[in-house]
Enzyme design. Structure first.
Site, PDB file in Angstrom:
ATOM      1  N   PHE A  62      35.621  34.950  28.982  1.00  0.00           N
ATOM      2  CA  PHE A  62      36.710  34.201  28.346  1.00  0.00           C
ATOM      3  C   PHE A  62      36.632  34.347  26.836  1.00  0.00           C
ATOM      4  O   PHE A  62      36.940  33.424  26.094  1.00  0.00           O
ATOM      5  CB  PHE A  62      36.637  32.712  28.734  1.00  0.00           C
ATOM      6  CG  PHE A  62      36.964  32.425  30.175  1.00  0.00           C
ATOM      7  CD1 PHE A  62      37.736  33.309  30.925  1.00  0.00           C
ATOM      8  CD2 PHE A  62      36.522  31.249  30.784  1.00  0.00           C
ATOM      9  CE1 PHE A  62      38.048  33.036  32.252  1.00  0.00           C
ATOM     10  CE2 PHE A  62      36.833  30.964  32.108  1.00  0.00           C
ATOM     11  CZ  PHE A  62      37.592  31.860  32.843  1.00  0.00           C
ATOM     12  N   ARG A  87      42.663  37.481  29.634  1.00  0.00           N
ATOM     13  CA  ARG A  87      41.320  37.497  30.240  1.00  0.00           C
ATOM     14  C   ARG A  87      41.112  36.294  31.161  1.00  0.00           C
ATOM     15  O   ARG A  87      40.377  36.381  32.147  1.00  0.00           O
ATOM     16  CB  ARG A  87      40.250  37.511  29.156  1.00  0.00           C
ATOM     17  CG  ARG A  87      40.064  38.907  28.600  1.00  0.00           C
ATOM     18  CD  ARG A  87      38.940  38.972  27.608  1.00  0.00           C
ATOM     19  NE  ARG A  87      38.427  40.330  27.516  1.00  0.00           N
ATOM     20  CZ  ARG A  87      37.626  40.747  26.556  1.00  0.00           C
ATOM     21  NH1 ARG A  87      37.243  39.934  25.601  1.00  0.00           N
ATOM     22  NH2 ARG A  87      37.193  41.991  26.554  1.00  0.00           N
ATOM     23  N   LYS A 112      37.423  57.197  15.716  1.00  0.00           N
ATOM     24  CA  LYS A 112      36.282  58.012  15.273  1.00  0.00           C
ATOM     25  C   LYS A 112      35.698  58.873  16.379  1.00  0.00           C
ATOM     26  O   LYS A 112      35.379  58.381  17.456  1.00  0.00           O
ATOM     27  CB  LYS A 112      35.172  57.092  14.770  1.00  0.00           C
ATOM     28  CG  LYS A 112      35.539  56.318  13.543  1.00  0.00           C
ATOM     29  CD  LYS A 112      34.313  55.558  13.105  1.00  0.00           C
ATOM     30  CE  LYS A 112      34.603  54.693  11.899  1.00  0.00           C
ATOM     31  NZ  LYS A 112      33.575  53.671  11.752  1.00  0.00           N
ATOM     32  N   LYS A 120      32.590  58.251  19.989  1.00  0.00           N
ATOM     33  CA  LYS A 120      32.922  58.667  21.358  1.00  0.00           C
ATOM     34  C   LYS A 120      32.297  59.993  21.766  1.00  0.00           C
ATOM     35  O   LYS A 120      32.677  60.588  22.768  1.00  0.00           O
ATOM     36  CB  LYS A 120      34.443  58.725  21.499  1.00  0.00           C
ATOM     37  CG  LYS A 120      35.039  57.354  21.243  1.00  0.00           C
ATOM     38  CD  LYS A 120      36.498  57.229  21.477  1.00  0.00           C
ATOM     39  CE  LYS A 120      36.915  55.776  21.260  1.00  0.00           C
ATOM     40  NZ  LYS A 120      38.356  55.593  21.267  1.00  0.00           N
ATOM     41  N   GLY A 162      39.269  51.075  26.900  1.00  0.00           N
ATOM     42  CA  GLY A 162      39.320  50.981  25.440  1.00  0.00           C
ATOM     43  C   GLY A 162      40.397  49.999  25.042  1.00  0.00           C
ATOM     44  O   GLY A 162      41.535  50.100  25.503  1.00  0.00           O
ATOM     45  N   GLY A 163      40.034  49.042  24.189  1.00  0.00           N
ATOM     46  CA  GLY A 163      40.948  47.960  23.837  1.00  0.00           C
ATOM     47  C   GLY A 163      42.272  48.460  23.304  1.00  0.00           C
ATOM     48  O   GLY A 163      43.348  47.983  23.700  1.00  0.00           O
ATOM     49  N   GLY A 188      33.983  47.863  24.924  1.00  0.00           N
ATOM     50  CA  GLY A 188      32.666  48.482  24.778  1.00  0.00           C
ATOM     51  C   GLY A 188      32.046  48.821  26.124  1.00  0.00           C
ATOM     52  O   GLY A 188      31.455  49.888  26.300  1.00  0.00           O
ATOM     53  N   ILE A 227      49.073  52.266  74.613  1.00  0.00           N
ATOM     54  CA  ILE A 227      49.530  53.355  73.754  1.00  0.00           C
ATOM     55  C   ILE A 227      51.032  53.317  73.569  1.00  0.00           C
ATOM     56  O   ILE A 227      51.782  53.390  74.529  1.00  0.00           O
ATOM     57  CB  ILE A 227      49.102  54.709  74.335  1.00  0.00           C
ATOM     58  CG1 ILE A 227      47.572  54.791  74.328  1.00  0.00           C
ATOM     59  CG2 ILE A 227      49.702  55.848  73.530  1.00  0.00           C
ATOM     60  CD1 ILE A 227      47.035  56.050  74.949  1.00  0.00           C
ATOM     61  N   GLY A 234      48.481  56.035  66.210  1.00  0.00           N
ATOM     62  CA  GLY A 234      49.687  56.813  66.482  1.00  0.00           C
ATOM     63  C   GLY A 234      50.830  56.368  65.591  1.00  0.00           C
ATOM     64  O   GLY A 234      50.884  56.698  64.405  1.00  0.00           O
TER      65      GLY A 234
END
Ligand code: ADP
Ligand code: 3PG
Ligand code: MG
Length: 665
Positions: free
Chosen positions: A22, A36, A197, A201, A349-350, A373, A583, A645
């Site tokens: 939270f 969230r 960046k 990554k 990723g946010g 993260g 069947i 079937g």
């Protein structure tokens, strides 16, 4: 999924200690985005509905081990109470005894939220004393805080040393979605990397490039990578001190099979501002003094083509400065193209998640990760402590040694185009339920899927099912490899069409086409000889059942059809018990009756061969299997799957059957 979840234990009468995420944005005590909290409601409601009490813990911000009033979660308790429509007690910061007293008051159906756990000094140190205190608040520990799973703190890990740790639904969904695309993605796998960046990554690029078929670069990170390759990027944001390692990394990654794709055009601007002058330029023609702030339209068009052929797409990092309207077109176009592609789409990723939502297609992605993260670390291939601590499913929860099989029998339905369209829709259906075939923790790792199609559709299906993990089978065959048998199909031809299974002795073949046990026996021997797994059908008619002859009939058919088959071969076969009266009639056998007969069949196998063979041979049930009876049938100890079937003809209903079966495993 090998981890235990809240579905796997009895919750009634227990007090559950739930770690939620939270950590919501707040301004002056008011929650500005509650997604969230919303995302946690299914877990909370499930636990309460099962008759348990609930003590929830979370962190908020970084108060550094001491109480700080502006980071109190009291407003979260009030907001949660509103969403749940029931009171949520708030347990304030205090000494161990006062916390325990407050928590122990919580009865089944009641909820409490503990003050921000990071107010206590021990939390971030994973201090055993604080872990023990937290553990004393409940009987069962549920970690649903995926967003904090990369942290080894008391509330995310430490409690798990003292209480059994289970995954909540959000954690489960994240593990399945991100775990499956990383560990066993369906190919072609396309990875889209953007954001700010490269240095953040590097690990993600290296890990995913080893698995992906394409990696597409955009955003500021692409500027650095293009500069590293000698392009003049003007005044674009680049990491000037990282050019050497970026070049090294690209060199390494380029040795693999993954195709690296850079933008062909860019949106260049004369300033980093919403109202800057801007224009589309070729990627190698950024004007002097200008900067690249987005990818251009030709790049989006080219990438769209790649998405349309993808089975799986992973996206991390926006492709431009999406916060400014002038530079959000690239991310928007890419998000929309992904959503429309039909591939399984996972966004981590946010900022990439925010960009997908801004493009209006957030809800069309297969999965938007709730952890920034944490999702990056998972994509890097790291083990997250908050996941490591979760209990593994015990022997009893692990699927039986016999891997359950769901076999579709299309009978005399579907042209080639209908077959192809079925596969496309089924794949979409499974992707949206995170059950993509072929991935661990998803349907195909615990379930085997098989489609038995008309002969004419086999080559088309063989193509369409490639690398999906779904097996292909036929519905009949002639025992001879070739010869003057007008109108017949041989085992060699089935092999040639990509079949690994063949249904033999289906009641419709026996009843309508007069096939006898002895002929079926020849076919079983021949199928085995040509490396095809026979799926041998047996079962009684209504009259036979009424006369009390069910077992006698089944055993007789088995003995005759399996004559001369070695015990090892029987062990690898699939038997299908199909009461003829069930069947295509819509009347399914009662699950308990089906179980009783199948248990008897297994005992017959044990008596005729040995225990080992009886433990290995898979025995399916068939006859009016539907989405609404699959769970009950799958729960039976001796039923190893289904022959389906009518309900297998529609991708939606077959998809729901797969999901139902998966939930039982
Ligand atoms: P994620 O949260 O998805 O992992 P990042 O945090 O790495 O993504 O990067 C997001 C940031 O990258 C955004 O604030 C965006 O404005 C910035 N960005 C993307 N492209 C560019 C660019 N060409 N120039 C400057 N900043 C960029
Ligand atoms: C089959 O081949 O799958 C069985 O005949 C069952 O058919 P049904 O599921 O349509 O009853
Ligand atoms: Mg970010």
């Amino acid at each position: 999924m090998t981890k235990k979840t809240i579905r796997d234990v009895e919750l009634k009468g227990k007090r559950v200690l739930l770690r939620a995420e939270f950590n919501v944005p707040m301004k002056d005590g008011v929650i500005t985005n509650d997604s969230r909290i919303q995302a946690e409601l299914p877990t909370i409601r499930y636990i309460l509905d099962k008759g348990a009490g609930l003590v929830i813990m979370t962190h908020l911000g970084r108060p550094k081990g001491q109480p700080s009033p502006e980071l109190s979660v009291e407003p979260v308790a009030a907001h949660l109470a509103e969403l749940l429509g029931r009171p949520v007690a708030f347990i304030p910061y205090g000494d161990p005894r006062s916390i325990q007293q407050a928590a122990h008051k919580i009865k089944p159906g009641e909820v409490a939220l503990l003050e921000n756990v990071r107010f206590w000094e021990g939390e971030e140190k994973n201090d055993p004393d604080f872990s023990r205190l937290l553990a004393s608040l409940g009987d069962i520990y549920v970690n649903d805080a995926f967003g904090a799973a990369h942290r080894a703190h008391c509330s995310t890990v430490g409690v798990g040393y003292y209480l059994p740790a289970l995954a909540g639904f959000l954690m489960e969904k994240e593990m399945i979605a991100l775990g499956s695309v990383v560990d066993a993605p369906r190919h072609p796998l396309v990875v889209v990397m953007g954001g700010s960046k490269v240095s953040d990554k590097m690990g993600v690029i290296e890990n995913l490039a080893a698995k992906a078929d394409y990696m597409l670069f955009g955003g500021a990170m692409a500027n650095t990578l293009m500069a590293a390759q000698g392009l003049d990027m003007g005044t674009s944001k680049i990491e000037a001190d990282k050019l050497d390692i970026a070049r090294e990394m690209l060199k390494e990654v380029a040795k693999g099979k993954c195709k690296l794709v850079f933008p062909v055009d860019l949106v260049a601007a004369d300033a980093f501002a919403e109202d800057a002058h801007h224009q589309v330029v070729a990627a190698d023609k950024v004007p002097e003094g200008w900067m690249a702030l987005d990818i251009g339209p030709a790049t989006v068009a080219q990438w769209t083509e790649i998405f349309n052929n993808a089975a799986t797409i992973i996206w991390n990092g926006p492709l431009g400065v999406y916060e400014m309207e002038a530079f959000n077109q690239g991310s928007k176009g890419v998000a929309q193209a992904m959503a429309a592609s039909g591939a399984m789409t996972v966004v981590g990723g946010g900022d990439a998640v925010a960009a997908a939502e801004q493009a209006g297609v957030g809800d069309q992605m297969t999965h938007l990760s709730t952890g920034g993260g944490a999702s990056l670390e998972l994509l890097e291939g790291k083990k997250l402590p908050g996941i490591q601590i979760l209990a593994e499913k015990e022997e009893a929860y692990v699927p039986k040694v016999r891997k359950p099989l769901l076999a579709a029998n299309w009978k005399m339905y579907k042209t080639q185009e209908e077959a192809r369209s079925f596969v496309r829709q089924l794949h979409k259906q499974l992707a949206s339920q995170l059950l993509s075939a072929g991935a661990p923790g998803t349907s195909a790792s615990v379930l085997e899927l098989l489609i038995c199609a008309p002969y004419t559709a086999l080559p088309a299906l063989n193509e369409a099912l490639r690398s999906s993990g779904v097996q292909l089978g036929a519905q009949n065959m002639h025992p001879q490899a070739q010869g003057a048998f007008t109108g017949e199909i041989s085992p060699l031809m089935l092999q040639d069409s990509g079949c690994t299974f063949v249904i033999l002795g289906h009641s419709e073949r026996r009843r309508i086409f007069g096939e006898q046990d002895a002929f079926i026996n020849e076919k079983v021997l021949s199928a085995l000889n040509y490396g095809l797994t026979p799926l041998l059908c047996i079962g009684e008619t209504l009259e036979e059942r009424k006369a009390g002859n069910t077992k006698k009939i089944c055993f007789g058919q088995l003995a005759a059809c399996l004559a001369g088959v070695s015990p090892e071969a029987v062990a690898g076969m699939v038997l299908a018990y199909e009461p003829v009266w069930a069947i295509g009639t819509g009347v399914s056998a009662k699950a308990s009756d089906a179980q009783e007969t199948i248990r008897a069949i297994r005992k017959w196998v044990a008596a005729t061969y040995d225990d080992q063979v009886a433990r290995s041979v898979r025995i399916l049930y068939g006859g009016s299997v539907k989405p609404d009876n699959i769970e009950e049938l799958m729960h039976q100890a001796d039923i190893d799957g289904m022959l389906i079937g009518a309900a297998s003809l529609d991708p939606d209903s077959f998809g729901r059957i797969i999901k139902g079966a998966y939930l039982v495993l």
